[in-house]
Design a protein around this motif. Structure first.
Motif, mmCIF file in Angstrom:
data_model
loop_
_atom_site.group_PDB
_atom_site.id
_atom_site.type_symbol
_atom_site.label_atom_id
_atom_site.label_comp_id
_atom_site.label_asym_id
_atom_site.label_seq_id
_atom_site.Cartn_x
_atom_site.Cartn_y
_atom_site.Cartn_z
ATOM 1 N N ALA A 130 36.862 41.443 38.269
ATOM 2 C CA ALA A 130 37.288 41.166 36.901
ATOM 3 C C ALA A 130 38.280 42.235 36.480
ATOM 4 O O ALA A 130 37.964 43.426 36.513
ATOM 5 N N ILE A 131 39.483 41.827 36.082
ATOM 6 C CA ILE A 131 40.526 42.770 35.684
ATOM 7 C C ILE A 131 40.488 42.916 34.162
ATOM 8 O O ILE A 131 41.068 42.127 33.427
ATOM 9 N N LYS A 132 39.778 43.938 33.702
ATOM 10 C CA LYS A 132 39.690 44.186 32.265
ATOM 11 C C LYS A 132 40.828 45.081 31.787
ATOM 12 O O LYS A 132 41.229 45.019 30.633
ATOM 13 N N ASN A 133 41.313 45.929 32.686
ATOM 14 C CA ASN A 133 42.430 46.820 32.384
ATOM 15 C C ASN A 133 43.474 46.622 33.476
ATOM 16 O O ASN A 133 43.213 46.865 34.649
ATOM 17 N N LYS A 134 44.668 46.174 33.115
ATOM 18 C CA LYS A 134 45.692 45.854 34.108
ATOM 19 C C LYS A 134 46.141 47.069 34.910
ATOM 20 O O LYS A 134 46.719 46.912 35.997
ATOM 21 N N SER A 135 45.870 48.254 34.417
ATOM 22 C CA SER A 135 46.183 49.458 35.185
ATOM 23 C C SER A 135 45.314 49.575 36.426
ATOM 24 O O SER A 135 45.626 50.347 37.341
ATOM 25 N N ASN A 136 44.211 48.812 36.469
ATOM 26 C CA ASN A 136 43.283 48.881 37.595
ATOM 27 C C ASN A 136 43.475 47.753 38.602
ATOM 28 O O ASN A 136 42.570 47.407 39.349
ATOM 29 N N CYS A 137 44.672 47.186 38.634
ATOM 30 C CA CYS A 137 45.010 46.183 39.642
ATOM 31 C C CYS A 137 46.433 46.422 40.112
ATOM 32 O O CYS A 137 47.376 46.409 39.314
ATOM 33 N N CYS A 138 46.596 46.654 41.420
ATOM 34 C CA CYS A 138 47.929 46.924 41.975
ATOM 35 C C CYS A 138 48.589 45.665 42.530
ATOM 36 O O CYS A 138 49.703 45.737 43.065
ATOM 37 N N GLY A 139 47.918 44.511 42.454
ATOM 38 C CA GLY A 139 48.512 43.260 42.904
ATOM 39 C C GLY A 139 48.680 43.172 44.409
ATOM 40 O O GLY A 139 49.544 42.437 44.893
ATOM 41 N N CYS A 140 47.840 43.875 45.153
ATOM 42 C CA CYS A 140 47.991 43.944 46.614
ATOM 43 C C CYS A 140 47.644 42.634 47.307
ATOM 44 O O CYS A 140 48.071 42.389 48.433
ATOM 45 N N GLY A 141 46.821 41.793 46.688
ATOM 46 C CA GLY A 141 46.473 40.505 47.267
ATOM 47 C C GLY A 141 45.353 40.541 48.281
ATOM 48 O O GLY A 141 45.032 39.513 48.884
ATOM 49 N N ALA A 142 44.732 41.699 48.484
ATOM 50 C CA ALA A 142 43.635 41.766 49.457
ATOM 51 C C ALA A 142 42.460 40.896 49.032
ATOM 52 O O ALA A 142 41.800 40.267 49.868
ATOM 53 N N CYS A 143 42.199 40.842 47.729
ATOM 54 C CA CYS A 143 41.089 40.015 47.232
ATOM 55 C C CYS A 143 41.332 38.545 47.518
ATOM 56 O O CYS A 143 40.414 37.800 47.891
ATOM 57 N N GLU A 144 42.577 38.107 47.360
ATOM 58 C CA GLU A 144 42.924 36.717 47.648
ATOM 59 C C GLU A 144 42.722 36.403 49.127
ATOM 60 O O GLU A 144 42.226 35.334 49.490
ATOM 61 N N SER A 145 43.100 37.358 49.986
ATOM 62 C CA SER A 145 43.009 37.139 51.428
ATOM 63 C C SER A 145 41.571 37.112 51.932
ATOM 64 O O SER A 145 41.252 36.386 52.870
ATOM 65 N N ILE A 146 40.697 37.918 51.326
ATOM 66 C CA ILE A 146 39.336 38.085 51.846
ATOM 67 C C ILE A 146 38.379 37.006 51.344
ATOM 68 O O ILE A 146 37.312 36.790 51.943
ATOM 69 N N CYS A 147 38.714 36.318 50.272
ATOM 70 C CA CYS A 147 37.788 35.378 49.638
ATOM 71 C C CYS A 147 37.361 34.271 50.609
ATOM 72 O O CYS A 147 38.198 33.477 51.070
ATOM 73 N N PRO A 148 36.075 34.162 50.930
ATOM 74 C CA PRO A 148 35.619 33.160 51.908
ATOM 75 C C PRO A 148 35.699 31.728 51.381
ATOM 76 O O PRO A 148 35.744 30.775 52.158
ATOM 77 N N LYS A 149 35.719 31.563 50.063
ATOM 78 C CA LYS A 149 35.761 30.220 49.466
ATOM 79 C C LYS A 149 37.162 29.843 48.991
ATOM 80 O O LYS A 149 37.360 28.733 48.479
ATOM 81 N N GLN A 150 38.108 30.786 49.146
ATOM 82 C CA GLN A 150 39.488 30.562 48.708
ATOM 83 C C GLN A 150 39.550 30.089 47.253
ATOM 84 O O GLN A 150 40.330 29.202 46.891
ATOM 85 N N CYS A 151 38.694 30.702 46.445
ATOM 86 C CA CYS A 151 38.653 30.328 45.027
ATOM 87 C C CYS A 151 39.362 31.365 44.155
ATOM 88 O O CYS A 151 39.231 31.349 42.932
ATOM 89 N N LEU A 152 40.109 32.264 44.793
ATOM 90 C CA LEU A 152 40.809 33.321 44.079
ATOM 91 C C LEU A 152 42.272 33.296 44.507
ATOM 92 O O LEU A 152 42.579 33.216 45.688
#
Length: 388
Positions: A3-25
């Motif tokens: 959950a990105i509550k503060n945009k300073s805490n997301c670098c947009g690297c895309g690792a979360c998108e790549s790792i998601c087993p359900k491809q729901c992100l």
């Protein structure tokens, strides 16, 4: 679930998108043109994989070897002209490719509207990944492709920003002896939207579509590098970076992602094997690199990185330097960029006003106390050491 509550805490690297087993992100652009993850909550199984892979939540371990610094310049003049600084990346990539390896770097899309990671398997394909890309890079699940090549046993050279390198390490979650990591001295990641508004402005004035672009053209030399664009009607536009409207917006801190203004990946101790930067101020140390075609600052963080530089030493002019010499003119190795006070207003008007006119209005000089204090501390430290 991330959950990105503060945009300073997301670098947009895309690792979360790549790792998601359900491809729901998936990553989506916000109103400023920066990418952030969005989750289909109904499909999420709360496995926590996205949080575990996030390099800001879970910073990878840094290399413990002693940092070594060099001024470095390639003997290959042609490749150096096409590179941002001393042509070192081209030599590293060529070495890996000559050993049946694979190189991952960043290129511009065919329409020049965005940058993306690409996989290179031949030296003839290296040209698009040379030079800086001053716009946020789309990762498009590149980490999975890197892993496939590593598992296949191929030597892999991966080059990206420090946050991309950290994201890849978390994604792999395994040590690979055949992986070589190169990061860059990153000033900050500009908005894709801002870059597109700049191109819109250039195309309107040229009355044609852009067909190629360079953020760091050396047609006026390395020290006075230019932003250049070529158009379908033969028009060529080039202007020294500090005078070009995109360059002015960049240097006046109007374009950067919030996480770049609070970067967690600064400092000399890094999880990469090698850091590459421009060696600004090399002429204060020696005249041996005074051709104005580019000199790289090379920092090795691991034995693997030192060994890789040793493999190309016959192809470069190499000079060991002290930490103080290497970093004096590279403050963004250590500190984050501080946003211009008019940044939000600039982005609010980005779709409403001509880009050049908007930059003229808001790219103004302003005193930044944090910058002043940082520079003053470093100056005092040099005086104490007697190195000024």
């Amino acid at each position: 679930m991330i959950a990105i509550k503060n945009k300073s805490n997301c670098c947009g690297c895309g690792a979360c998108e790549s790792i998601c087993p359900k491809q729901c992100l998936a990553l989506h652009k916000d109103e400023f043109g920066f990418y952030y993850p969005k989750i289909e909550k109904d499909a999420c199984i709360d496995c926590g994989a996205c949080e575990k892979v996030c390099p800001i939540i879970n910073m990878p371990s840094k290399n413990e070897s002693e940092n070594r610094m060099f001024a470095c310049s390639s003997h290959d003049i042609d490749s150096k002209k096409r590179s941002s600084s001393g042509g070192v990346f081209y030599l590293l990539a060529s070495y890996i490719l000559s050993n049946n390896g694979v190189v991952f770097g960043v290129k511009l899309s065919n329409d020049c509207r965005y940058s993306l990671f690409t996989c290179i398997k031949s030296r003839d394909s290296l040209l698009p990944v040379l030079g800086s890309k001053y716009v946020q890079t789309r990762t498009e699940k590149i980490y999975k492709k890197v892993k496939q090549e590593l598992v296949g046993g191929y030597p892999v050279l991966f080059s990206g920003t420090p946050c991309h390198v950290a994201a890849l390490i978390n994604y792999l979650n395994n040590k690979y002896d055949n992986l070589y990591l190169v990061d860059l001295s990153c000033h900050g990641v500009p908005s894709e939207k801002a870059w597109n508004r700049y191109l819109d402005c250039r195309e309107k004035k040229a009355e044609a579509k852009v067909i190629s672009a360079s953020f760091r053209s050396k047609e006026s030399g390395w020290r006075d590098f230019s932003v250049s664009t070529d158009f379908s009607n033969g028009v060529h536009h080039a202007e020294v970076f500090t005078k070009d409207s995109y360059g002015k917006a960049f240097t006046h801190r109007l374009l950067f992602r919030p996480s770049c203004e609070h970067c967690k990946f600064k400092g000399l101790n890094r999880c990469s094997d090698i850091t590459l930067a421009d060696f600004w101020g090399i002429d204060e140390i020696t005249n041996d690199f005074s051709d104005d075609k580019g000199t790289s600052l090379v920092i090795t963080h691991s034995n693997k990185g030192a060994e890789l530089i040793d493999c190309i030493k016959q192809s470069v002019k190499l000079l060991p330097v002290s930490q103080e010499q290497g970093t004096r003119r590279n403050p963004y190795l250590y500190r984050s960029v501080i946003p211009h006070s008019s940044k939000n207003k600039f982005f609010e008007l980005l779709d409403k006003e001509d880009f050049d006119l908007l930059v003229d209005k808001y790219a103004t000089d302003e005193f930044v106390l944090k910058d002043f204090i940082f520079d003053l501390k470093r100056y005092i430290k040099r005086k104490i050491k007697g190195t000024t």
